[in-house]
Motif scaffolding. Structure first.
Motif, short mmCIF file in Angstrom:
data_model
loop_
_atom_site.label_atom_id
_atom_site.label_comp_id
_atom_site.label_asym_id
_atom_site.label_seq_id
_atom_site.Cartn_x
_atom_site.Cartn_y
_atom_site.Cartn_z
N ARG A 26 -17.81 70.71 41.97
CA ARG A 26 -17.15 71.74 43.04
C ARG A 26 -16.18 72.59 42.40
N ILE A 27 -15.62 72.32 41.22
CA ILE A 27 -14.36 73.25 40.56
C ILE A 27 -14.77 74.64 40.55
N PHE A 28 -16.17 74.83 40.25
CA PHE A 28 -16.32 76.35 40.26
C PHE A 28 -16.58 77.00 41.57
N GLY A 44 -2.59 77.24 45.37
CA GLY A 44 -3.59 77.77 44.83
C GLY A 44 -4.71 78.46 45.65
N THR A 45 -5.35 79.29 45.16
CA THR A 45 -6.51 80.04 45.90
C THR A 45 -7.65 79.40 45.77
N GLY A 46 -7.76 78.63 44.72
CA GLY A 46 -9.17 78.23 44.48
C GLY A 46 -10.05 79.20 43.80
N LEU A 47 -9.76 80.43 43.39
CA LEU A 47 -10.48 81.36 42.74
C LEU A 47 -10.78 81.33 41.42
N GLY A 48 -9.64 80.40 40.56
CA GLY A 48 -9.45 80.73 39.03
C GLY A 48 -10.98 80.66 38.37
N LEU A 49 -11.42 79.23 38.77
CA LEU A 49 -12.47 78.87 37.86
C LEU A 49 -13.85 79.41 38.16
N SER A 50 -13.67 79.66 39.56
CA SER A 50 -14.95 80.63 40.13
C SER A 50 -15.04 82.02 39.38
N GLN A 66 -0.58 73.53 34.85
CA GLN A 66 -0.52 73.18 36.12
C GLN A 66 -0.65 71.67 36.10
N ALA A 67 -1.79 71.23 35.61
CA ALA A 67 -2.25 69.72 35.44
C ALA A 67 -1.26 68.86 34.65
N MET A 68 -0.43 69.47 33.95
CA MET A 68 0.71 68.64 33.07
C MET A 68 2.01 69.02 33.63
N LYS A 116 -7.98 72.09 25.88
CA LYS A 116 -7.88 70.54 26.08
C LYS A 116 -6.48 70.19 26.54
N ASP A 117 -6.36 69.47 27.79
CA ASP A 117 -5.11 69.13 27.97
C ASP A 117 -5.00 67.58 28.38
N THR A 118 -3.70 67.10 28.63
CA THR A 118 -3.40 65.51 28.80
C THR A 118 -2.96 65.50 29.92
N PHE A 177 -12.69 79.23 46.35
CA PHE A 177 -11.86 78.51 47.09
C PHE A 177 -11.87 77.08 47.05
N PHE A 178 -12.41 76.54 46.28
CA PHE A 178 -12.08 75.11 45.98
C PHE A 178 -10.89 74.75 45.36
N THR A 179 -9.76 74.26 45.88
CA THR A 179 -8.65 73.82 45.18
C THR A 179 -8.16 72.43 45.68
N THR A 180 -7.61 71.54 44.91
CA THR A 180 -6.78 70.42 45.21
C THR A 180 -5.47 70.44 45.36
N LYS A 181 -4.98 71.76 45.27
CA LYS A 181 -3.51 72.16 45.24
C LYS A 181 -3.08 72.45 46.52
N GLU A 182 -1.88 72.23 46.70
CA GLU A 182 -1.24 72.54 48.22
C GLU A 182 -1.32 73.74 48.69
N GLY A 227 -6.35 65.42 35.01
CA GLY A 227 -7.77 65.06 34.90
C GLY A 227 -8.38 65.49 36.53
N ILE A 228 -9.84 65.45 36.37
CA ILE A 228 -10.56 65.97 37.65
C ILE A 228 -11.21 64.69 38.18
N ALA A 229 -11.13 64.45 39.34
CA ALA A 229 -11.90 63.20 39.84
C ALA A 229 -13.42 63.81 39.92
N LEU A 276 -3.66 78.11 32.49
CA LEU A 276 -2.67 77.96 33.60
C LEU A 276 -3.16 76.60 34.36
N ASN A 277 -4.40 76.37 34.64
CA ASN A 277 -4.65 75.23 35.13
C ASN A 277 -4.43 74.13 34.50
N SER A 278 -4.69 73.98 33.09
CA SER A 278 -4.02 72.92 32.24
C SER A 278 -2.55 72.86 32.58
N1 LIG Z 1 -7.24 71.54 33.51
C1 LIG Z 1 -7.46 71.00 34.88
N2 LIG Z 1 -6.96 69.78 35.07
C2 LIG Z 1 -6.90 69.17 36.55
N3 LIG Z 1 -7.64 69.69 37.37
C3 LIG Z 1 -8.14 70.91 37.13
C4 LIG Z 1 -8.18 71.52 35.86
N4 LIG Z 1 -8.66 72.75 36.11
C5 LIG Z 1 -9.20 72.73 37.29
N5 LIG Z 1 -8.56 71.57 38.10
C6 LIG Z 1 -9.18 71.33 39.35
O1 LIG Z 1 -10.23 72.35 39.91
C7 LIG Z 1 -9.59 73.14 41.15
C8 LIG Z 1 -9.89 74.45 41.21
O2 LIG Z 1 -9.35 75.29 40.12
P1 LIG Z 1 -9.18 76.75 40.20
O3 LIG Z 1 -8.45 77.35 39.16
O4 LIG Z 1 -10.46 77.33 40.63
O5 LIG Z 1 -8.39 76.91 41.63
P2 LIG Z 1 -6.73 76.57 41.92
O6 LIG Z 1 -6.34 76.27 40.26
O7 LIG Z 1 -6.74 75.43 42.75
O8 LIG Z 1 -6.16 77.81 42.32
P3 LIG Z 1 -5.73 79.08 41.44
O9 LIG Z 1 -6.62 79.28 40.41
O10 LIG Z 1 -6.60 80.10 42.44
O11 LIG Z 1 -4.41 79.25 41.57
C9 LIG Z 1 -8.16 72.96 40.91
O12 LIG Z 1 -7.64 72.95 42.24
C10 LIG Z 1 -7.99 71.54 40.20
O13 LIG Z 1 -8.18 70.60 41.24
#
Ligand SMILES: Nc1ncnc2c1ncn2[C@@H]1O[C@H](COP(=O)(O)OP(=O)(O)OP(=O)(O)O)[C@@H](O)[C@H]1O
Ligand SMILES: [Mg+2]
Length: 427
Positions: free
Chosen positions: A370-372, A384-390, A333-335, A357-359, A375-380, A362-364, A329-331
């Motif tokens: 901090r992505i893990f 996003g809740t920022g819980l996905g990767l944790s 959303q990033a595309m 892998k996605d195109t 509650f870390f999220t760069t989404k509006e 990308g992540i700064a 889902l993250n991938s």
């Molecule tokens: N494939 C990716 N490409 C770009 N950025 C990513 C990718 N995967 C994760 N990130 C970055 O890591 C952050 C944290 O990801 P995470 O899945 O934990 O939370 P989220 O996607 O913001 O919210 P949620 O998963 O709860 O909807 C994202 O907000 C995004 O900035």
């Protein structure tokens, strides 16, 4: 013949002194020089210097030649050449090592015509200083080594502390999350089911009033129709009829979002109820892609490179599904404006390597560590809740699996997972 005061001073001098002529024949040696020697030489005077001190002959010849030719003094320092003359120190460094560490000076002696006719050689015993110096430099080496070990240890501790903090953070947030999720789960359940019923009721009521209105307009007297239209207008019924389903839809959507958050909070806390089994990785990938169909717009291409025979992971199916869902889902959303999603899988002995892998965006670099974090999220806000990767991190830990992320802003992101192959339990 009585010795002059000058001669007595030379005899008592704690510096070995010896004089040679241009042929390198020894013409004088003081008692300190003679007494210090470890070779037996009853009478040095008259002997050739280089044949007495054969071992250092080349060095001595070079030094003396340079004094005779250049008419300048020359030195030999103990650190370059500690033992020019075989002498015993009065202050040995250790019990075994009694050799004298020495500084040697070669001085030109000139006659009245300023011709160098002799060379005087002075040997100074620097064993005590050398001993101190050697001890210090040994100590320095030991300290240096210990310092390096401490530095390495410090680095290890820092890493361990970071990992500990991370897993502690995960554990306490997990508990909190599970508690909150549990509390919210019930009310949100009846709120959303009531909303469904309300929507159903509302649609029926709307339909009923509309039918009533139609009948009245067709059948009733003019004044009743007027009355009805007044009531409709006063209460803005036309607007209500239009707005009511939308309001209910919005509320249902909101409730659905809350449910999702509660679910991910609950998943975030380790769920030990699910048993370990063989998890069919491809089946999980497929079903995740099906679930994510809505997100998979026509702009995203999916490329899969999976080995022919099925792959089974040792793990919990629900957790693996959740992991795949969150990462894919993250991938996606990033595309948002298109790209390629690549899913590769390789079997390596009893390890399974999975690449997602996605195109995308990308992540700064500054965000990578901090992505893990929960509650870390760069989404509006609201996106996003920022819980996905944790959650992914917790699942990886529980499965004793490996995870690695490579990402470049503007180019894309690659998540690598290493899972353990399922092994049938021994009966
Ligand atoms: N494939 C990716 N490409 C770009 N950025 C990513 C990718 N995967 C994760 N990130 C970055 O890591 C952050 C944290 O990801 P995470 O899945 O934990 O939370 P989220 O996607 O913001 O919210 P949620 O998963 O709860 O909807 C994202 O907000 C995004 O900035
Ligand atoms: Mg996410």
């Amino acid at each position: 013949m009585e010795k002059s005061e000058f001669e007595r001073v030379i005899e008592q001098l704690p510096i070995g002194a010896c004089i040679i002529n241009q042929d390198m024949t020894i013409t004088f040696a003081n008692p300190t020089f003679l007494g210090g020697l470890t070779i037996r030489q009853p009478d040095l005077v008259g002997q050739h210097l280089l044949s007495v001190f054969e071992e250092q002959a080349r060095f001595l010849k070079r030094k003396i030649d340079s004094v005779l030719i250049l008419k300048n003094p020359s030195f030999s320092y103990w650190q370059q050449r500690p033992h020019v003359f075989p002498m015993r120190s009065s202050r040995p460094i250790t019990g075994d090592e009694s050799q004298m560490y020495q500084n040697v000076q070669f001085m030109p002696l000139s006659n009245d015509n300023a011709e160098v006719t002799h060379v005087s050689i002075f040997v100074t015993d620097v064993t005590a200083e050398a001993s101190y110096f050697i001890q210090q430099s040994d100590l320095k080496n030991v300290l240096e080594e210990e310092h390096q070990q401490l530095k390495a240890l410090h680095q290890e501790l820092k890493v361990a502390q970071k990992q500990m903090l991370q897993s502690e953070k995960m554990a306490s947030i997990g508990q909190l999350a599970a508690g909150v999720a549990h509390e919210i789960n019930n009310p949100i359940g009846f709120v959303s089911s009531n909303l469904e019923t309300l929507k159903d009721y509302a649609l029926k009521l709307i339909k009923t009033t509309q039918t009533q209105k139609k009948i009245i307009v067709k059948q009733a007297e003019e004044r009743f129709i007027k009355l009805l239209e007044d009531v409709y207008e006063r209460h803005g019924v036309d607007f209500i009829v239009e707005d009511l389903p939308e309001l209910l839809d919005e509320s249902l959507n909101g409730a659905e979002r809350v449910k999702k958050i509660v679910n991910s909070l609950r998943d975030f806390a380790l769920n030990d109820e699910e048993g370990w089994a063989e998890v069919d990785l491809y089946a999980e990938i497929e079903s995740t892609l099906v679930v994510l169909k809505n997100e998979l717009n026509y702009k995203v291409q999916v490329e899969k490179d999976l080995p022919q025979e099925p792959v089974f992971i040792d793990g919990k199916a629900g957790k693996i599904r959740q992991l795949l869902f969150n990462v894919i889902l993250n991938s996606l959303q990033a595309m948002s404006s298109g790209g390629t999603l690549t899913i590769d899988c390789k079997k390596n002995g009893d390890k399974i390597t999975l690449l997602i892998k996605d195109t995308g965006a990308g992540i700064a670099e500054s965000d990578l560590e901090r992505i893990f974090d929960p509650f870390f999220t760069t989404k509006e806000i609201g996106q996003g809740t920022g819980l996905g990767l944790s959650e992914v991190y917790t699942i990886i830990e529980e499965h004793e699996a490996g995870i690695d992320v490579l990402s470049k802003e503007g180019e894309g992101t690659c998540f690598t997972f290493v899972f353990n192959t399922f092994k049938a339990p021994l009966n």
